[in-house]
Design a protein around this motif. Structure first.
Motif, PDB file in Angstrom:
ATOM      1  N   TYR A 153       0.828  -1.202   0.000  1.00 24.89           N
ATOM      2  CA  TYR A 153       0.000   0.000   0.000  1.00 24.89           C
ATOM      3  C   TYR A 153       0.864   1.255   0.000  1.00 24.89           C
ATOM      4  N   LEU A 154       0.522   2.197  -0.870  1.00 26.81           N
ATOM      5  CA  LEU A 154       1.260   3.449  -1.000  1.00 26.81           C
ATOM      6  C   LEU A 154       1.315   4.184   0.330  1.00 26.81           C
ATOM      7  N   THR A 155       2.504   4.693   0.660  1.00 25.30           N
ATOM      8  CA  THR A 155       2.758   5.313   1.957  1.00 25.30           C
ATOM      9  C   THR A 155       3.782   6.423   1.803  1.00 25.30           C
ATOM     10  N   ILE A 156       3.645   7.466   2.607  1.00 22.83           N
ATOM     11  CA  ILE A 156       4.723   8.447   2.784  1.00 22.83           C
ATOM     12  C   ILE A 156       5.153   8.364   4.235  1.00 22.83           C
ATOM     13  N   GLY A 157       6.449   8.191   4.432  1.00 19.85           N
ATOM     14  CA  GLY A 157       6.984   8.125   5.789  1.00 19.85           C
ATOM     15  C   GLY A 157       8.291   8.884   5.892  1.00 19.85           C
ATOM     16  N   GLY A 171      -1.080   7.273   4.317  1.00 19.49           N
ATOM     17  CA  GLY A 171      -1.244   6.068   3.525  1.00 19.49           C
ATOM     18  C   GLY A 171      -1.036   4.803   4.321  1.00 19.49           C
ATOM     19  N   GLY A 172      -0.692   3.745   3.607  1.00 20.44           N
ATOM     20  CA  GLY A 172      -0.501   2.447   4.224  1.00 20.44           C
ATOM     21  C   GLY A 172      -1.794   1.650   4.217  1.00 20.44           C
ATOM     22  N   TYR A 173      -1.747   0.526   4.868  1.00 21.20           N
ATOM     23  CA  TYR A 173      -2.882  -0.390   4.932  1.00 21.20           C
ATOM     24  C   TYR A 173      -4.025   0.248   5.724  1.00 21.20           C
ATOM     25  N   VAL A 174      -5.214   0.137   5.177  1.00 22.02           N
ATOM     26  CA  VAL A 174      -6.416   0.581   5.871  1.00 22.02           C
ATOM     27  C   VAL A 174      -7.316  -0.640   6.008  1.00 22.02           C
ATOM     28  N   LYS A 175      -7.655  -0.965   7.238  1.00 17.85           N
ATOM     29  CA  LYS A 175      -8.503  -2.129   7.489  1.00 17.85           C
ATOM     30  C   LYS A 175      -9.854  -1.947   6.797  1.00 17.85           C
ATOM     31  N   PRO A 176     -10.266  -2.957   6.013  1.00 14.87           N
ATOM     32  CA  PRO A 176     -11.560  -2.841   5.318  1.00 14.87           C
ATOM     33  C   PRO A 176     -12.715  -2.718   6.319  1.00 14.87           C
ATOM     34  N   LYS A 177     -13.696  -1.907   5.952  1.00 14.77           N
ATOM     35  CA  LYS A 177     -14.893  -1.757   6.787  1.00 14.77           C
ATOM     36  C   LYS A 177     -15.819  -2.918   6.531  1.00 14.77           C
TER      37      LYS A 177
END
Length: 178
Positions: A153-157, A171-177
């Motif tokens: 998953y696209l992320t800026i860190g 960004g990063g992983y987002v838990k599905p609803k």
């Protein structure tokens, strides 16, 4: 300095972190996934700081840069010593598609200095350790990848001088609803 990268879901992060911790037990590492670094695939180490993140994220969201990509692990790698360090990592398949993403990111942020290899020098990977005791590190056993294929998953860190992603800003992983 910022790192535009792809990160993983919590289960894959934990699996990669276990490999990193096993390596750390065999040869002390400055880079231990899950302890002082988030597992990631760097696309661009780029000039910027936390105050730039919101604008950069908005540009990424409005671009052709994919927010999710498939990642396939190839092999375990020990890099040749560099600055009295040996990096351990997993190499990846799909270098061509990752190179295209890198090119698109660099075009999007033209004018910002880039601090990692690009073009022919771009070697996408998942770092598992940065070992300072070269004799110990050169004897590290090959590691079996904890998984073969996953989604990242696209992320800026933020990154530090060892290349560790020390903080995720966007960004990063987002838990599905459900």
């Amino acid at each position: 300095m910022l790192n535009i990268a792809y990160t993983f879901n919590p289960q894959d992060e934990m699996a990669l972190s276990l490999v990193s911790k096993r390596l750390h037990q065999k040869s002390a590492s400055e880079y231990v996934l899950g302890v002082n670094s988030v597992p990631h695939v760097s696309i661009t180490h780029i000039e910027g700081d936390a105050s730039d993140v919101d604008d950069m994220w908005q540009k990424l969201q409005q671009s052709v840069i994919p927010t999710e990509i498939p990642v396939v692990i190839k092999t375990f790698v020990l890099d040749a010593p560099w600055r009295s360090r040996i990096y351990s990592s997993f190499s990846l398949e799909g270098v061509g598609s990752l190179s295209k993403i890198q090119k698109d990111v660099m075009r999007l942020f033209d004018g910002r200095k880039v601090f990692n290899g690009y073009g022919a020098d771009f070697e996408p990977h998942i770092t598992t350790g940065c070992h300072l005791k070269l004799a110990e590190a050169s004897k590290l056993p090959a590691q079996k990848p904890p998984f073969k294929k996953t989604t990242a998953y696209l992320t800026i860190g933020s990154r530090d001088s060892y290349g560790r992603m020390v903080q995720i800003h966007k960004g990063g992983y987002v838990k599905p609803k459900c």
